[in-house]
Design a protein around this motif. Structure first.
Motif, PDB file in Angstrom:
ATOM      1  N   PHE A  27       0.806  -1.213   0.000  1.00 35.67           N
ATOM      2  CA  PHE A  27       0.000   0.000   0.000  1.00 35.67           C
ATOM      3  C   PHE A  27       0.848   1.276   0.000  1.00 35.67           C
ATOM      4  O   PHE A  27       0.313   2.376  -0.058  1.00 35.67           O
ATOM      5  N   ILE A  28       2.171   1.118   0.060  1.00 40.24           N
ATOM      6  CA  ILE A  28       3.090   2.260   0.012  1.00 40.24           C
ATOM      7  C   ILE A  28       3.948   2.130  -1.238  1.00 40.24           C
ATOM      8  O   ILE A  28       4.468   1.058  -1.533  1.00 40.24           O
ATOM      9  N   ASP A  29       4.090   3.227  -1.956  1.00 44.74           N
ATOM     10  CA  ASP A  29       4.887   3.246  -3.184  1.00 44.74           C
ATOM     11  C   ASP A  29       6.302   2.750  -2.887  1.00 44.74           C
ATOM     12  O   ASP A  29       6.970   3.257  -1.979  1.00 44.74           O
ATOM     13  N   ALA A  30       6.767   1.775  -3.643  1.00 43.81           N
ATOM     14  CA  ALA A  30       8.096   1.180  -3.425  1.00 43.81           C
ATOM     15  C   ALA A  30       9.210   2.226  -3.480  1.00 43.81           C
ATOM     16  O   ALA A  30      10.246   2.069  -2.826  1.00 43.81           O
ATOM     17  N   GLN A  31       9.003   3.277  -4.225  1.00 41.41           N
ATOM     18  CA  GLN A  31      10.023   4.330  -4.334  1.00 41.41           C
ATOM     19  C   GLN A  31      10.302   4.974  -2.972  1.00 41.41           C
ATOM     20  O   GLN A  31      11.419   5.386  -2.699  1.00 41.41           O
ATOM     21  N   TYR A  32       9.294   5.029  -2.124  1.00 38.55           N
ATOM     22  CA  TYR A  32       9.479   5.588  -0.777  1.00 38.55           C
ATOM     23  C   TYR A  32      10.559   4.808  -0.033  1.00 38.55           C
ATOM     24  O   TYR A  32      11.425   5.378   0.633  1.00 38.55           O
ATOM     25  N   TRP A  33      10.516   3.486  -0.141  1.00 43.20           N
ATOM     26  CA  TRP A  33      11.497   2.652   0.564  1.00 43.20           C
ATOM     27  C   TRP A  33      12.887   2.820  -0.046  1.00 43.20           C
ATOM     28  O   TRP A  33      13.876   2.875   0.689  1.00 43.20           O
ATOM     29  N   VAL A  34      12.957   2.895  -1.356  1.00 38.22           N
ATOM     30  CA  VAL A  34      14.255   3.118  -2.021  1.00 38.22           C
ATOM     31  C   VAL A  34      14.867   4.421  -1.510  1.00 38.22           C
ATOM     32  O   VAL A  34      16.055   4.480  -1.185  1.00 38.22           O
ATOM     33  N   GLU A  35      14.041   5.457  -1.415  1.00 41.79           N
ATOM     34  CA  GLU A  35      14.529   6.758  -0.946  1.00 41.79           C
ATOM     35  C   GLU A  35      14.870   6.756   0.539  1.00 41.79           C
ATOM     36  O   GLU A  35      15.638   7.603   1.003  1.00 41.79           O
ATOM     37  N   SER A  36      14.335   5.809   1.301  1.00 47.39           N
ATOM     38  CA  SER A  36      14.594   5.727   2.742  1.00 47.39           C
ATOM     39  C   SER A  36      15.853   4.924   3.075  1.00 47.39           C
ATOM     40  O   SER A  36      16.294   4.916   4.225  1.00 47.39           O
TER      41      SER A  36
END
Length: 148
Positions: A27-36
């Motif tokens: 439910f969270i855009d995978a890009q958010y995790w890459v950026e984190s």
């Protein structure tokens, strides 16, 4: 199989974290995790005590405890979910700390149910501004764990 992580090489942990967190939070855009990833690598992991489940030279899961009570990470490699690794890691830190807390996304029902099964109880809710999703604050205390 569980040992304290003492290497400065966080690459195996980051790789497992990125795959697991992306799978666990559709439910969270995978890009958010890459950026984190840089924040996890440069801030969270160095400030935490981390234990890994290692088998055949491969890290299959890890748990990180920050500030002597907050579980900042518990991740198990996707192919190894449901095999007792997360349970063993939680038990390991429950033996080391008298109380623990964590934050988990409300939509991550698998994790919420898992933590309930480990004796954690919902204490509060919170809102993650970065992801625009609600979380539960859960806690566990050694003297409140029902005996099995």
């Amino acid at each position: 199989m569980i040992r304290k992580w003492q290497s400065e090489d966080t690459a195996p942990l980051l790789s497992l974290w990125l795959e697991s967190t992306t799978d666990a939070h559709p439910f969270i855009d995978a890009q958010y995790w890459v950026e984190s990833e840089a924040l996890v690598r440069d801030a969270y992991l160095p400030s935490a005590e981390t234990w890994v489940w290692e088998e055949s030279g491969e890290v299959r899961g890890f748990i990180s405890v920050m500030q002597l009570q907050f579980i900042g990470a518990l991740f198990v490699a996707t192919p190894h979910l449901g095999k007792g690794i997360g349970h063993a890691l939680i038990q390991h830190v429950q033996q080391a700390y008298p109380s623990l807390s964590l934050e988990v996304y409300q939509k991550n029902s698998r994790a919420v149910n898992f933590y309930h099964a480990q004796g954690f109880r919902i204490e509060d809710s919170a809102w993650q501004e970065e992801t625009q999703h609600p979380t539960w604050i859960m806690s566990w205390q050694a003297d409140q764990t029902p005996s099995a």
